[in-house]
Enzyme design. Structure first.
Site, PDB file in Angstrom:
ATOM      1  N   ILE A 167      12.632 -20.735   1.956  1.00 32.98           N
ATOM      2  CA  ILE A 167      13.194 -20.918   3.295  1.00 32.98           C
ATOM      3  C   ILE A 167      12.275 -21.726   4.207  1.00 32.98           C
ATOM      4  O   ILE A 167      12.723 -22.234   5.241  1.00 32.98           O
ATOM      5  CB  ILE A 167      13.565 -19.573   3.958  1.00 32.98           C
ATOM      6  N   LYS A 195      -0.804  -7.611   5.664  1.00 32.67           N
ATOM      7  CA  LYS A 195      -1.267  -6.235   5.515  1.00 32.67           C
ATOM      8  C   LYS A 195      -2.143  -5.851   6.705  1.00 32.67           C
ATOM      9  O   LYS A 195      -2.742  -6.701   7.366  1.00 32.67           O
ATOM     10  CB  LYS A 195      -2.073  -6.081   4.220  1.00 32.67           C
ATOM     11  N   SER A 233      14.433  -5.341  11.892  1.00 37.33           N
ATOM     12  CA  SER A 233      13.594  -4.150  11.747  1.00 37.33           C
ATOM     13  C   SER A 233      13.635  -3.324  13.023  1.00 37.33           C
ATOM     14  O   SER A 233      13.833  -3.866  14.124  1.00 37.33           O
ATOM     15  CB  SER A 233      12.142  -4.576  11.470  1.00 37.33           C
ATOM     16  N   TYR A 259       4.409  -9.463  13.340  1.00 37.88           N
ATOM     17  CA  TYR A 259       5.592  -9.104  12.567  1.00 37.88           C
ATOM     18  C   TYR A 259       6.692  -8.552  13.473  1.00 37.88           C
ATOM     19  O   TYR A 259       7.847  -9.003  13.422  1.00 37.88           O
ATOM     20  CB  TYR A 259       5.232  -8.066  11.498  1.00 37.88           C
ATOM     21  N   ARG A 271       9.733   1.426   0.795  1.00 30.74           N
ATOM     22  CA  ARG A 271       8.644   1.239  -0.171  1.00 30.74           C
ATOM     23  C   ARG A 271       8.794  -0.097  -0.886  1.00 30.74           C
ATOM     24  O   ARG A 271       9.607  -0.234  -1.809  1.00 30.74           O
ATOM     25  CB  ARG A 271       8.638   2.378  -1.189  1.00 30.74           C
ATOM     26  N   THR A 272       8.043  -1.080  -0.429  1.00 29.99           N
ATOM     27  CA  THR A 272       8.038  -2.411  -1.040  1.00 29.99           C
ATOM     28  C   THR A 272       6.605  -2.917  -1.080  1.00 29.99           C
ATOM     29  O   THR A 272       5.693  -2.297  -0.516  1.00 29.99           O
ATOM     30  CB  THR A 272       8.879  -3.410  -0.216  1.00 29.99           C
TER      31      THR A 272
END
Length: 276
Positions: A63, A95, A139, A193, A231-232
């Protein structure tokens, strides 16, 4: 040319792959496309799906690469005459332990999650067929980011007349403020994010309003879906939801029945419209 098609971006693993499985299990009446940046990983996902009795089609899509987006557009036009279901799932998150400077994290995250998703939408929204469904995977952190904005910024994001150009300028303002370290004093949150997803949720409202104006009789529904904390690889192993559980709201929005008029332009979590 009348054959139906559903395309899921970032679909070789995690929530994207769970969405593809869910469409297959729901016996989606057309082709389901696994769109992924890596050809090897995308084709491997299609093979794994085949072993589980599901049929899907791979198409390469990065993308962040306009040429790649154009190839997908051309493929959909040539083979299907458009697209019936578009799920914009591809995205990234740094992270918590990432060592890159905050300004770099913001720039990379917004480039992918907001501006590159917008690039896909600009290319593919004109191809969405009547009764089509579009889901921008956002989200719950978008609501958190909005709450952390200054009252002036909140008012701008909530402006019902906000244009795409104005929203893009807002998001670029955040990138610039992060670059100079002035984002907090200028009323922005401290999460790249969450702010990227705030932009995506706001974009959803803009896009839905535009679709209603430009194609009022086509019955297209476009929403932002919140999968929750899943959970990813991105969210880590401690999240409470499995990818399959996270996909449920997104599948609900993708499979809204023909003739439905709502939700449209909403942020939806646990299959319920969220105040925003």
């Amino acid at each position: 040319m009348s054959k139906k098609v559903a395309l899921v971006t970032g679909a070789n693993k995690g929530i994207g792959l769970a969405i593809v499985k869910g469409l297959c299990e729901a016996r989606y009446p057309g082709d389901v496309i696994v769109a992924a940046r890596s050809e090897a990983l995308g084709k491997a996902a299609v093979e794994d799906l085949k072993k589980e009795g599901h049929t899907a089609v791979f198409h390469q899509l990065d993308i962040t690469d306009p040429a790649s987006v154009q190839r997908v557009k051309d493929f959909l036009e040539k083979n299907y005459g458009g697209v019936d279901v578009l799920i914009n799932n591809a995205g990234i998150a740094f992270k918590a332990a990432a060592t890159e400077p905050f300004s770099e994290q913001v720039e990379v995250t917004l480039h992918t999650n907001f501006f590159s998703t917008l690039c896909v939408c600009r290319a593919l929204l004109p191809l969405v067929k009547p009764q089509g469904r579009v889901v921008n995977v956002s989200s719950f952190t978008s609501s958190q980011a909005l709450a952390q904005c200054s009252p002036a910024l909140q008012a701008r994001f909530r402006d019902p007349a906000l244009s795409e150009a104005e929203l893009c300028a807002l998001m670029q303002d955040f990138v610039s403020a992060a670059r100079t370290g002035t984002h907090r004093e200028l009323g922005w949150p401290s999460s790249g994010y969450a702010t990227s997803k705030l932009g995506l949720t706001a974009l959803t409202r803009v896009q839905a309003r535009q679709l209603s104006q430009d194609r009022p009789g086509d019955g297209i529904l476009l929403n932002a879906g919140d999968p929750g904390w899943v959970r990813t690889d991105m969210a880590g192993p401690n999240a409470p939801k499995s990818p399959e559980e996270g996909a449920q709201t997104l599948l609900y929005l993708a499979l809204l029945p023909p003739g439905a008029t709502a939700p449209h332009g909403e942020l939806v979590s646990e299959k319920k419209v969220q105040e925003w």
